[in-house]
Design an enzyme around this catalytic site. Structure first.
Site, PDB file in Angstrom:
ATOM      1  N   LYS A 141      -9.382  -7.220   7.992  1.00 42.36           N
ATOM      2  CA  LYS A 141      -8.372  -6.821   8.970  1.00 42.36           C
ATOM      3  C   LYS A 141      -8.811  -7.396  10.306  1.00 42.36           C
ATOM      4  CE  LYS A 141      -7.111  -2.499   6.667  1.00 42.36           C
ATOM      5  NZ  LYS A 141      -7.358  -1.043   6.613  1.00 42.36           N
TER       6      LYS A 141
ATOM      7  N   GLY B 279      -3.772  -4.151   6.062  1.00 43.54           N
ATOM      8  CA  GLY B 279      -2.777  -3.777   7.065  1.00 43.54           C
ATOM      9  C   GLY B 279      -3.147  -2.473   7.733  1.00 43.54           C
TER      10      GLY B 279
ATOM     11  N   LYS C 266      -0.895  -1.073  -4.557  1.00 44.94           N
ATOM     12  CA  LYS C 266      -2.110  -0.291  -4.266  1.00 44.94           C
ATOM     13  C   LYS C 266      -1.674   1.129  -3.973  1.00 44.94           C
ATOM     14  CE  LYS C 266      -4.510  -0.120   0.166  1.00 44.94           C
ATOM     15  NZ  LYS C 266      -5.169  -0.936   1.207  1.00 44.94           N
TER      16      LYS C 266
ATOM     17  N   GLU D 153     -10.850   0.239  -3.696  1.00 45.02           N
ATOM     18  CA  GLU D 153     -11.135  -0.075  -2.294  1.00 45.02           C
ATOM     19  C   GLU D 153     -11.862   1.092  -1.618  1.00 45.02           C
ATOM     20  OE1 GLU D 153      -7.609  -1.540  -0.363  1.00 45.02           O
ATOM     21  OE2 GLU D 153      -8.408  -1.251   1.652  1.00 45.02           O
TER      22      GLU D 153
ATOM     23  N   ASP E 285      -7.084   2.832  -3.289  1.00 44.77           N
ATOM     24  CA  ASP E 285      -7.823   2.828  -2.016  1.00 44.77           C
ATOM     25  C   ASP E 285      -8.177   4.268  -1.660  1.00 44.77           C
ATOM     26  OD1 ASP E 285      -8.878   2.437   0.495  1.00 44.77           O
ATOM     27  OD2 ASP E 285      -7.089   1.507   1.364  1.00 44.77           O
TER      28      ASP E 285
ATOM     29  N   LYS F  15      -2.945   5.036  -2.724  1.00 45.00           N
ATOM     30  CA  LYS F  15      -4.007   5.785  -2.067  1.00 45.00           C
ATOM     31  C   LYS F  15      -4.458   6.908  -2.999  1.00 45.00           C
ATOM     32  CE  LYS F  15      -4.028   3.760   2.032  1.00 45.00           C
ATOM     33  NZ  LYS F  15      -5.204   3.106   2.595  1.00 45.00           N
TER      34      LYS F  15
ATOM     35  N   SER G 104       0.875  -1.170   0.000  1.00 45.74           N
ATOM     36  CA  SER G 104       0.000   0.000   0.000  1.00 45.74           C
ATOM     37  C   SER G 104       0.912   1.220   0.000  1.00 45.74           C
ATOM     38  CB  SER G 104      -0.871  -0.029   1.248  1.00 45.74           C
ATOM     39  OG  SER G 104      -1.620   1.158   1.354  1.00 45.74           O
TER      40      SER G 104
ATOM     41  N   ASP H 283     -13.440  -2.249   2.747  1.00 44.37           N
ATOM     42  CA  ASP H 283     -12.539  -2.328   3.902  1.00 44.37           C
ATOM     43  C   ASP H 283     -13.326  -1.816   5.115  1.00 44.37           C
ATOM     44  OD1 ASP H 283     -10.666  -1.644   5.909  1.00 44.37           O
ATOM     45  OD2 ASP H 283      -9.193  -0.801   4.570  1.00 44.37           O
TER      46      ASP H 283
HETATM   47  O1  OSB Z   1      -7.148   1.516   4.320  1.00 46.06           O
HETATM   48  O2  OSB Z   1      -5.874  -0.167   4.134  1.00 46.06           O
HETATM   49  C1  OSB Z   1      -6.118   0.935   4.634  1.00 46.06           C
HETATM   50  C2  OSB Z   1      -3.156   2.052   6.805  1.00 46.06           C
HETATM   51  C3  OSB Z   1      -3.820   2.638   7.865  1.00 46.06           C
HETATM   52  C4  OSB Z   1      -5.190   2.696   7.838  1.00 46.06           C
HETATM   53  C5  OSB Z   1      -5.913   2.165   6.762  1.00 46.06           C
HETATM   54  C6  OSB Z   1      -5.258   1.559   5.711  1.00 46.06           C
HETATM   55  C7  OSB Z   1      -3.843   1.534   5.724  1.00 46.06           C
HETATM   56  C8  OSB Z   1      -3.050   0.984   4.644  1.00 46.06           C
HETATM   57  C9  OSB Z   1      -1.673   0.491   5.027  1.00 46.06           C
HETATM   58  O3  OSB Z   1      -3.397   0.989   3.492  1.00 46.06           O
HETATM   59  C10 OSB Z   1      -1.495  -0.945   4.818  1.00 46.06           C
HETATM   60  C11 OSB Z   1      -0.232  -1.436   5.500  1.00 46.06           C
HETATM   61  O4  OSB Z   1      -0.236  -1.628   6.733  1.00 46.06           O
HETATM   62  O5  OSB Z   1       0.769  -1.639   4.816  1.00 46.06           O
HETATM   63 MG    MG Z   2      -8.209   0.342   2.961  1.00 42.67          MG
END
Ligand code: OSB
Ligand code: MG
Length: 375
Positions: free
Chosen positions: A266, A294, A164, A217, A191, A166, A138, A242
């Site tokens: 998660k 994550g 992925k 996402e 995402d 953001k 991510s 998510d």
């Molecule tokens: O939306 O997946 C998410 C990190 C913090 C809060 C939400 C998200 C995320 C990530 C990081 O996308 C994923 C990772 O831990 O590598």
């Molecule tokens: Mg997410």
């Protein structure tokens, strides 16, 4: 199993991230992490990591609410229920509404403890079926498109199987366009962390269909399954939920409403292994692929994510990546590493299978509380 829990130890550690991680809801530069350790009567112990963040911007929980709920409600309920196995924890904690991250941190510690007492790797104890998991990354919002392309390039060189990125309003189609232009064949997803609105953003989200994305996402608000269903009918790209999926029940609702075609699981968000297991089994039975998300975990949380990812429903690469992407030095040994093929081998050691660096945790601890479960 015949566990006899005698005490729970809570610690807060402060851990700076190597680089800030930015999403549509904000920027994180360090983590305040609640580490849970559960002890049984013979002195054996297991570790969990509560994934609640410092601020209530991803969901309603924070490390401070999780601490309070754990000390004041989770621990007494566990004591009163005389829990004898990890599989009983979720039921014992059911009087507490929501606060799933708080419950999950404790449940995870008890699963690790039970696997350690049983002298088996946790992933085998929960009936995982693969000894190697596939990994994606991510990538947070960057200061410039060039920086984003550099990051994507480096992650691909490391071997990660899925990228992925953001997105948020104003930083979306143009970023996807740029990544696709440079990396035409990469498995790519986006995402949004709930940053869009169906009323105004449907035309924009439809433009993402031109880029062969694996998924979009969580485009809309967490509680909004109905609008996700409407949006999914307008899009070719699969929607992955998510934030919206906190239980088996709303996974089922999402499926019935056509609100998603993929689910991110998660452990913290759904309240632990029991609920996560139910959701992955539902996904498997209904042709909904799931993958492990994550929450910027340190090594204990990362190790639990690896165990979870070995379950049969987890058929897509997750956001479970190497410790070195986030931490100068992790709290487990060895740190989590990823192969050149973008995989992590499930560990062979008992429990979470990574050695917890107790001295490092002690040095990083800023708060500690011990709760006795026997009188
Ligand atoms: O939306 O997946 C998410 C990190 C913090 C809060 C939400 C998200 C995320 C990530 C990081 O996308 C994923 C990772 O831990 O590598
Ligand atoms: Mg997410």
């Amino acid at each position: 199993m015949n566990l006899q829990l005698v005490r729970i130890e809570l610690r807060e550690i402060k851990l700076p991230l190597k680089w800030p991680f930015e999403t549509s809801f904000g920027r994180t530069t360090r983590r305040r992490i609640l580490i849970v350790r559960a002890f049984d009567k013979d002195g054996a112990s297991g570790y969990g990591e509560c994934v609640a963040a410092e601020n209530p911007f991803y969901n309603h929980e924070t490390i401070d609410t999780a601490w309070l709920i754990t000390a004041k409600y989770v621990a007494p309920l566990l004591a009163a229920a005389r829990v004898e196995s990890a599989s009983q924890v979720s039921q014992a904690l059911s009087p507490i509404r929501e606060n799933r991250m708080a419950k999950a941190g404790v449940e995870a510690a008890i699963w690790d403890l039970e696997a350690k007492i049983s002298k088996v790797p946790l992933w085998q104890h929960i009936k995982g079926t693969r000894c190697e998991i596939t990994c994606g990354v991510s990538i947070g919002l960057q200061n410039s498109t060039e920086e984003l392309l550099d990051k994507v390039s480096r992650e691909l060189e490391s071997g990660y199987q899925r990228i992925k990125i953001k997105i948020k309003p104003g930083k979306d189609v143009q970023l996807v366009e740029a990544v696709r232009a440079r990396f035409p064949a990469v498995t790519l997803s986006v995402d949004a962390n709930s940053a869009y609105r169906i009323e105004t953003d449907t035309p924009l989200l439809k433009r993402l269909d031109d880029y062969n994305l694996l998924m979009i996402e969580q485009p809309l608000a967490p509680g909004d399954l109905v609008d996700h269903g409407k949006l999914q009918r307008e899009l070719q790209t699969p929607i992955c939920l998510d934030e919206s999926i906190v239980s088996l029940t709303n996974a089922r609702h999402a499926h019935e409403l056509g609100a998603c075609r993929i689910i991110n699981i998660k452990l913290g968000r759904v309240g632990g292994y029991s609920e996560a297991q139910s959701i992955q089994a539902f996904g498997l039975a209904h042709g909904l692929p799931v993958w492990c998300g994550g929450m910027l975990e340190a090594g204990i949380g990362r190790a639990h994510n690896i165990a979870l990812s070995t379950l049969p429903g987890f058929t897509l690469p997750g956001d479970v990546s190497a410790s070195e992407r986030y931490w100068e030095e992790d709290i487990v040994e060895p740190p989590v590493t990823v192969s050149r093929e973008g995989t992590i081998r499930a560990p062979t050691g008992h429990g979470i299978g990574y050695e917890v660096n107790e001295a490092r945790i002690e040095a990083l601890t800023v708060r500690r509380e011990i709760i006795h479960l026997t009188s």
